[in-house]
Every structure is written in structure tokens, then in C-alpha cells.
Design a protein around this motif. Sequence first.
Motif, PDB file in Angstrom:
ATOM      1  N   THR A 127      -3.270  12.730  -5.393  1.00 53.27           N
ATOM      2  CA  THR A 127      -3.126  12.841  -3.944  1.00 53.27           C
ATOM      3  C   THR A 127      -4.224  12.097  -3.198  1.00 53.27           C
ATOM      4  O   THR A 127      -3.969  11.501  -2.148  1.00 53.27           O
ATOM      5  CB  THR A 127      -3.115  14.329  -3.533  1.00 53.27           C
ATOM      6  OG1 THR A 127      -2.123  14.998  -4.309  1.00 53.27           O
ATOM      7  CG2 THR A 127      -2.796  14.503  -2.070  1.00 53.27           C
ATOM      8  N   THR A 128      -5.429  12.095  -3.729  1.00 54.08           N
ATOM      9  CA  THR A 128      -6.544  11.429  -3.043  1.00 54.08           C
ATOM     10  C   THR A 128      -6.284   9.934  -2.913  1.00 54.08           C
ATOM     11  O   THR A 128      -6.405   9.365  -1.820  1.00 54.08           O
ATOM     12  CB  THR A 128      -7.868  11.685  -3.793  1.00 54.08           C
ATOM     13  OG1 THR A 128      -8.073  13.097  -3.872  1.00 54.08           O
ATOM     14  CG2 THR A 128      -9.034  11.034  -3.086  1.00 54.08           C
ATOM     15  N   ALA A 129      -5.892   9.295  -4.018  1.00 55.42           N
ATOM     16  CA  ALA A 129      -5.595   7.852  -3.967  1.00 55.42           C
ATOM     17  C   ALA A 129      -4.381   7.601  -3.084  1.00 55.42           C
ATOM     18  O   ALA A 129      -4.344   6.620  -2.329  1.00 55.42           O
ATOM     19  CB  ALA A 129      -5.361   7.307  -5.372  1.00 55.42           C
ATOM     20  N   ALA A 130      -3.395   8.487  -3.165  1.00 53.07           N
ATOM     21  CA  ALA A 130      -2.197   8.329  -2.332  1.00 53.07           C
ATOM     22  C   ALA A 130      -2.572   8.386  -0.855  1.00 53.07           C
ATOM     23  O   ALA A 130      -2.105   7.560  -0.058  1.00 53.07           O
ATOM     24  CB  ALA A 130      -1.170   9.406  -2.671  1.00 53.07           C
ATOM     25  N   TYR A 172       0.839  -1.206   0.000  1.00 49.56           N
ATOM     26  CA  TYR A 172       0.000   0.000   0.000  1.00 49.56           C
ATOM     27  C   TYR A 172       0.872   1.254   0.000  1.00 49.56           C
ATOM     28  O   TYR A 172       0.568   2.234  -0.671  1.00 49.56           O
ATOM     29  CB  TYR A 172      -0.943   0.019   1.201  1.00 49.56           C
ATOM     30  CG  TYR A 172      -2.150  -0.867   1.034  1.00 49.56           C
ATOM     31  CD1 TYR A 172      -3.189  -0.511   0.181  1.00 49.56           C
ATOM     32  CD2 TYR A 172      -2.259  -2.060   1.737  1.00 49.56           C
ATOM     33  CE1 TYR A 172      -4.304  -1.325   0.031  1.00 49.56           C
ATOM     34  CE2 TYR A 172      -3.362  -2.875   1.587  1.00 49.56           C
ATOM     35  CZ  TYR A 172      -4.384  -2.506   0.730  1.00 49.56           C
ATOM     36  OH  TYR A 172      -5.484  -3.315   0.575  1.00 49.56           O
ATOM     37  N   TYR A 173       1.960   1.205   0.759  1.00 47.81           N
ATOM     38  CA  TYR A 173       2.861   2.360   0.808  1.00 47.81           C
ATOM     39  C   TYR A 173       3.476   2.621  -0.568  1.00 47.81           C
ATOM     40  O   TYR A 173       3.483   3.760  -1.055  1.00 47.81           O
ATOM     41  CB  TYR A 173       3.962   2.136   1.855  1.00 47.81           C
ATOM     42  CG  TYR A 173       4.955   3.263   1.885  1.00 47.81           C
ATOM     43  CD1 TYR A 173       4.645   4.456   2.531  1.00 47.81           C
ATOM     44  CD2 TYR A 173       6.178   3.165   1.237  1.00 47.81           C
ATOM     45  CE1 TYR A 173       5.540   5.513   2.535  1.00 47.81           C
ATOM     46  CE2 TYR A 173       7.077   4.220   1.236  1.00 47.81           C
ATOM     47  CZ  TYR A 173       6.746   5.390   1.883  1.00 47.81           C
ATOM     48  OH  TYR A 173       7.634   6.447   1.869  1.00 47.81           O
ATOM     49  N   LEU A 174       3.989   1.587  -1.214  1.00 48.05           N
ATOM     50  CA  LEU A 174       4.611   1.752  -2.528  1.00 48.05           C
ATOM     51  C   LEU A 174       3.592   2.228  -3.566  1.00 48.05           C
ATOM     52  O   LEU A 174       3.888   3.084  -4.402  1.00 48.05           O
ATOM     53  CB  LEU A 174       5.270   0.443  -2.969  1.00 48.05           C
ATOM     54  CG  LEU A 174       6.480   0.020  -2.135  1.00 48.05           C
ATOM     55  CD1 LEU A 174       6.897  -1.400  -2.492  1.00 48.05           C
ATOM     56  CD2 LEU A 174       7.631   1.002  -2.309  1.00 48.05           C
ATOM     57  N   LYS A 175       2.399   1.694  -3.482  1.00 47.68           N
ATOM     58  CA  LYS A 175       1.334   2.137  -4.390  1.00 47.68           C
ATOM     59  C   LYS A 175       1.024   3.609  -4.150  1.00 47.68           C
ATOM     60  O   LYS A 175       0.824   4.380  -5.095  1.00 47.68           O
ATOM     61  CB  LYS A 175       0.084   1.271  -4.178  1.00 47.68           C
ATOM     62  CG  LYS A 175      -1.032   1.564  -5.142  1.00 47.68           C
ATOM     63  CD  LYS A 175      -2.198   0.612  -4.917  1.00 47.68           C
ATOM     64  CE  LYS A 175      -3.372   0.999  -5.785  1.00 47.68           C
ATOM     65  NZ  LYS A 175      -4.546   0.152  -5.532  1.00 47.68           N
ATOM     66  N   ALA A 176       1.014   4.018  -2.892  1.00 50.89           N
ATOM     67  CA  ALA A 176       0.750   5.420  -2.557  1.00 50.89           C
ATOM     68  C   ALA A 176       1.819   6.341  -3.132  1.00 50.89           C
ATOM     69  O   ALA A 176       1.504   7.407  -3.679  1.00 50.89           O
ATOM     70  CB  ALA A 176       0.673   5.594  -1.039  1.00 50.89           C
ATOM     71  N   ILE A 177       3.066   5.942  -3.028  1.00 53.29           N
ATOM     72  CA  ILE A 177       4.144   6.781  -3.556  1.00 53.29           C
ATOM     73  C   ILE A 177       4.009   6.903  -5.065  1.00 53.29           C
ATOM     74  O   ILE A 177       4.181   7.996  -5.632  1.00 53.29           O
ATOM     75  CB  ILE A 177       5.519   6.220  -3.155  1.00 53.29           C
ATOM     76  CG1 ILE A 177       5.668   6.194  -1.630  1.00 53.29           C
ATOM     77  CG2 ILE A 177       6.649   7.018  -3.796  1.00 53.29           C
ATOM     78  CD1 ILE A 177       5.438   7.532  -0.944  1.00 53.29           C
ATOM     79  N   ALA A 178       3.673   5.818  -5.733  1.00 52.64           N
ATOM     80  CA  ALA A 178       3.453   5.871  -7.181  1.00 52.64           C
ATOM     81  C   ALA A 178       2.313   6.837  -7.504  1.00 52.64           C
ATOM     82  O   ALA A 178       2.419   7.661  -8.424  1.00 52.64           O
ATOM     83  CB  ALA A 178       3.158   4.478  -7.731  1.00 52.64           C
TER      84      ALA A 178
END
Length: 154
Positions: free
Chosen positions: A83-86, A70-76
Amino acid sequence: LYLLLSDIYFLLEKPQNSIDALKKTLEIDPENQAAFLKLAEIYLLKAEFKTAQRYAEAALGLNRENAEAYYLKAIARLEMHDTTAALNNLKISARLDTVNYMAFMQLAAIYDRKDDTACISWYRKALTVRQSDEKVLFFLGFFYQNHLEYDKAL
């Protein structure tokens, strides 16, 4: 063995060789979460954010409780200006890993840039992991200073 080899290639600054070793790992073991996560990291570093996101999602397909994915997906998503999805992915990561310093700091930074006081609680969560981290204390103090709360800033 191929995971180790990918780490060695990565340390030798040979990202394509590292990618090849990780893909070989997945040929042998298509459910190897570590390989998917490392591929996501490498593609983040290569600024290939959609590919990084795909590998993070593949890891999540194997384990929906994987905080790092989830963290890596957020950074992508952040790098793709979503920003909302992150934020959503960072919050999930932080919920799954209650000592996830990097997720806490990313959340704090996003809210801080929005001048949202929610950043205070995320900075404080980061301080629970690293009690006297000067970076966290500086950013928290700077936020308070910008809001004329000088006593708290000090």
C-alpha cells in the motif's frame, strides 16, 4: 498497425495474441510507450502483477512524467499488498494528471479503508472531474455518516 491488431485481439478475448502483437510493436519500435502501457494493463488483468509492474516501469523509463504508467504501477503494487508504494505512485499520477478520476478514487478508497479523513479531499477531487458522480457522492456520504456527520452525509 500492431497496436491496432493488439486491440482487436483484446476485444476478441485473445490476450496472448494481443501480447504477441504488442511485443512485435516493441521489436519494431522499442520506445513505444503505448505498447508498454497496454502490456502492463493486460498483465494486470491476467493477475501477473510483477510483470505488469515491469512494463509500467519500462514506460516510465521512457517518460518519467507518464501519469498512466504511475497509475498502472500503483495498481500492481496494491495487488501485491504494498500500500505504501501504491500510495506514492497514485499521488504522483494524480499530480501529473490533475483530472485523473481513477487515481483520485483509488487514493480516496485507500484512505477511507484506513478511516483517514484524507479520503474526503480525494473524493472532492474526484467530484471536480465528475461533478455529480453518484458513486463518489455515496462513498463520501457514507464516510460522513460513519463519523456521525449526518448533515454533511446528506
